[in-house]
Design a protein around this motif. Sequence first.
Motif, PDB file in Angstrom:
ATOM      1  N   ALA A  31      33.412  25.270  -2.627  1.00  0.00           N
ATOM      2  CA  ALA A  31      32.487  24.176  -2.328  1.00  0.00           C
ATOM      3  C   ALA A  31      31.053  24.682  -2.346  1.00  0.00           C
ATOM      4  N   GLU A  32      30.814  25.867  -1.779  1.00  0.00           N
ATOM      5  CA  GLU A  32      29.480  26.447  -1.776  1.00  0.00           C
ATOM      6  C   GLU A  32      29.031  26.732  -3.201  1.00  0.00           C
ATOM      7  N   ASN A  33      29.941  27.269  -4.001  1.00  0.00           N
ATOM      8  CA  ASN A  33      29.622  27.546  -5.392  1.00  0.00           C
ATOM      9  C   ASN A  33      29.253  26.274  -6.140  1.00  0.00           C
ATOM     10  N   SER A  34      30.007  25.212  -5.916  1.00  0.00           N
ATOM     11  CA  SER A  34      29.706  23.973  -6.624  1.00  0.00           C
ATOM     12  C   SER A  34      28.371  23.381  -6.160  1.00  0.00           C
ATOM     13  N   GLU A  35      28.058  23.500  -4.878  1.00  0.00           N
ATOM     14  CA  GLU A  35      26.775  23.010  -4.384  1.00  0.00           C
ATOM     15  C   GLU A  35      25.630  23.858  -4.941  1.00  0.00           C
ATOM     16  N   SER A  36      25.822  25.146  -4.982  1.00  0.00           N
ATOM     17  CA  SER A  36      24.827  26.032  -5.561  1.00  0.00           C
ATOM     18  C   SER A  36      24.593  25.688  -7.030  1.00  0.00           C
ATOM     19  N   CYS A  37      25.655  25.423  -7.765  1.00  0.00           N
ATOM     20  CA  CYS A  37      25.539  25.045  -9.184  1.00  0.00           C
ATOM     21  C   CYS A  37      24.807  23.720  -9.335  1.00  0.00           C
ATOM     22  N   ARG A  38      25.099  22.765  -8.442  1.00  0.00           N
ATOM     23  CA  ARG A  38      24.423  21.464  -8.496  1.00  0.00           C
ATOM     24  C   ARG A  38      22.924  21.635  -8.272  1.00  0.00           C
ATOM     25  N   ILE A  39      22.554  22.422  -7.277  1.00  0.00           N
ATOM     26  CA  ILE A  39      21.133  22.668  -7.001  1.00  0.00           C
ATOM     27  C   ILE A  39      20.484  23.369  -8.191  1.00  0.00           C
ATOM     28  N   PHE A  40      21.162  24.379  -8.714  1.00  0.00           N
ATOM     29  CA  PHE A  40      20.628  25.115  -9.860  1.00  0.00           C
ATOM     30  C   PHE A  40      20.416  24.194 -11.059  1.00  0.00           C
ATOM     31  N   ARG A  41      21.380  23.305 -11.319  1.00  0.00           N
ATOM     32  CA  ARG A  41      21.236  22.370 -12.440  1.00  0.00           C
ATOM     33  C   ARG A  41      20.024  21.462 -12.257  1.00  0.00           C
ATOM     34  N   ARG A  42      19.799  20.995 -11.033  1.00  0.00           N
ATOM     35  CA  ARG A  42      18.626  20.139 -10.783  1.00  0.00           C
ATOM     36  C   ARG A  42      17.327  20.934 -10.964  1.00  0.00           C
ATOM     37  N   LEU A  43      17.332  22.193 -10.536  1.00  0.00           N
ATOM     38  CA  LEU A  43      16.150  23.029 -10.732  1.00  0.00           C
ATOM     39  C   LEU A  43      15.932  23.311 -12.219  1.00  0.00           C
ATOM     40  N   GLN A  44      17.007  23.460 -12.966  1.00  0.00           N
ATOM     41  CA  GLN A  44      16.890  23.603 -14.418  1.00  0.00           C
ATOM     42  C   GLN A  44      16.319  22.332 -15.037  1.00  0.00           C
ATOM     43  N   ASP A  45      16.708  21.186 -14.490  1.00  0.00           N
ATOM     44  CA  ASP A  45      16.147  19.918 -14.967  1.00  0.00           C
ATOM     45  C   ASP A  45      14.627  19.911 -14.791  1.00  0.00           C
ATOM     46  N   VAL A  46      14.169  20.439 -13.668  1.00  0.00           N
ATOM     47  CA  VAL A  46      12.728  20.526 -13.417  1.00  0.00           C
ATOM     48  C   VAL A  46      12.067  21.374 -14.493  1.00  0.00           C
ATOM     49  N   VAL A  47      12.655  22.530 -14.764  1.00  0.00           N
ATOM     50  CA  VAL A  47      12.109  23.433 -15.783  1.00  0.00           C
ATOM     51  C   VAL A  47      12.017  22.722 -17.128  1.00  0.00           C
ATOM     52  N   GLU A  48      13.076  22.005 -17.493  1.00  0.00           N
ATOM     53  CA  GLU A  48      13.089  21.299 -18.783  1.00  0.00           C
ATOM     54  C   GLU A  48      12.052  20.185 -18.830  1.00  0.00           C
ATOM     55  N   VAL A  49      11.923  19.434 -17.761  1.00  0.00           N
ATOM     56  CA  VAL A  49      10.941  18.341 -17.724  1.00  0.00           C
ATOM     57  C   VAL A  49       9.528  18.905 -17.873  1.00  0.00           C
ATOM     58  N   ILE A  50       9.242  19.983 -17.171  1.00  0.00           N
ATOM     59  CA  ILE A  50       7.907  20.581 -17.251  1.00  0.00           C
ATOM     60  C   ILE A  50       7.650  21.111 -18.657  1.00  0.00           C
ATOM     61  N   LYS A  51       8.645  21.723 -19.264  1.00  0.00           N
ATOM     62  CA  LYS A  51       8.472  22.239 -20.631  1.00  0.00           C
ATOM     63  C   LYS A  51       8.289  21.096 -21.634  1.00  0.00           C
ATOM     64  N   GLU A  52       9.102  20.065 -21.511  1.00  0.00           N
ATOM     65  CA  GLU A  52       9.056  18.960 -22.475  1.00  0.00           C
ATOM     66  C   GLU A  52       7.794  18.113 -22.337  1.00  0.00           C
ATOM     67  N   ARG A  53       7.425  17.801 -21.115  1.00  0.00           N
ATOM     68  CA  ARG A  53       6.300  16.890 -20.889  1.00  0.00           C
ATOM     69  C   ARG A  53       4.999  17.597 -20.554  1.00  0.00           C
ATOM     70  N   ASN A  54       5.105  18.918 -20.320  1.00  0.00           N
ATOM     71  CA  ASN A  54       3.938  19.701 -19.936  1.00  0.00           C
ATOM     72  C   ASN A  54       3.242  19.068 -18.734  1.00  0.00           C
ATOM     73  N   SER A  55       4.058  18.663 -17.764  1.00  0.00           N
ATOM     74  CA  SER A  55       3.531  17.940 -16.608  1.00  0.00           C
ATOM     75  C   SER A  55       4.332  18.267 -15.354  1.00  0.00           C
TER      76      SER A  55
END
Length: 131
Positions: free
Chosen positions: A6-30
């Motif tokens: 369960a901890e691993n899956s929660e950690s993965c979920r958080i990591f995926r959302r943080l990766q989403d942030v990285v992608e949004v910033i790269k794509e939109r430069n914002s």
Amino acid sequence: MDNREAENSESCRIFRRLQDVVEVIKERNSILAADSILNEVARKYDQYPDLDSMKAAIIRLLDSGEHSGVIESLQYLGWRFRWQWLREEFESRRLEWSRSGDLRKVRAYELILEAFDGDWEDRDCFPSLSL
């Protein structure tokens, strides 16, 4: 599912959302475009504090080798939570890169550490930190 899974899956979920942030910033430069995702991660943590999963996700993000978007994500979390363990992790990594002579990474960690100061100027770039 046991606690570790369960901890691993929660950690993965958080990591995926943080990766989403990285992608949004790269794509939109914002940074502004990523603020709502960072706020979502922070609010979720406030509701269901799971420090081990958050730590694992942050360390994984740090070790990902990405720069654009990672700095901003970690600044946000640094300002929002001001965790001592996180500050110590950044200071340790900054010292490590300083010894190896990688000034680009040293500067990246310096930028992240600035977010732990009460007068961090860039917090205005994140509307959800002004609430």
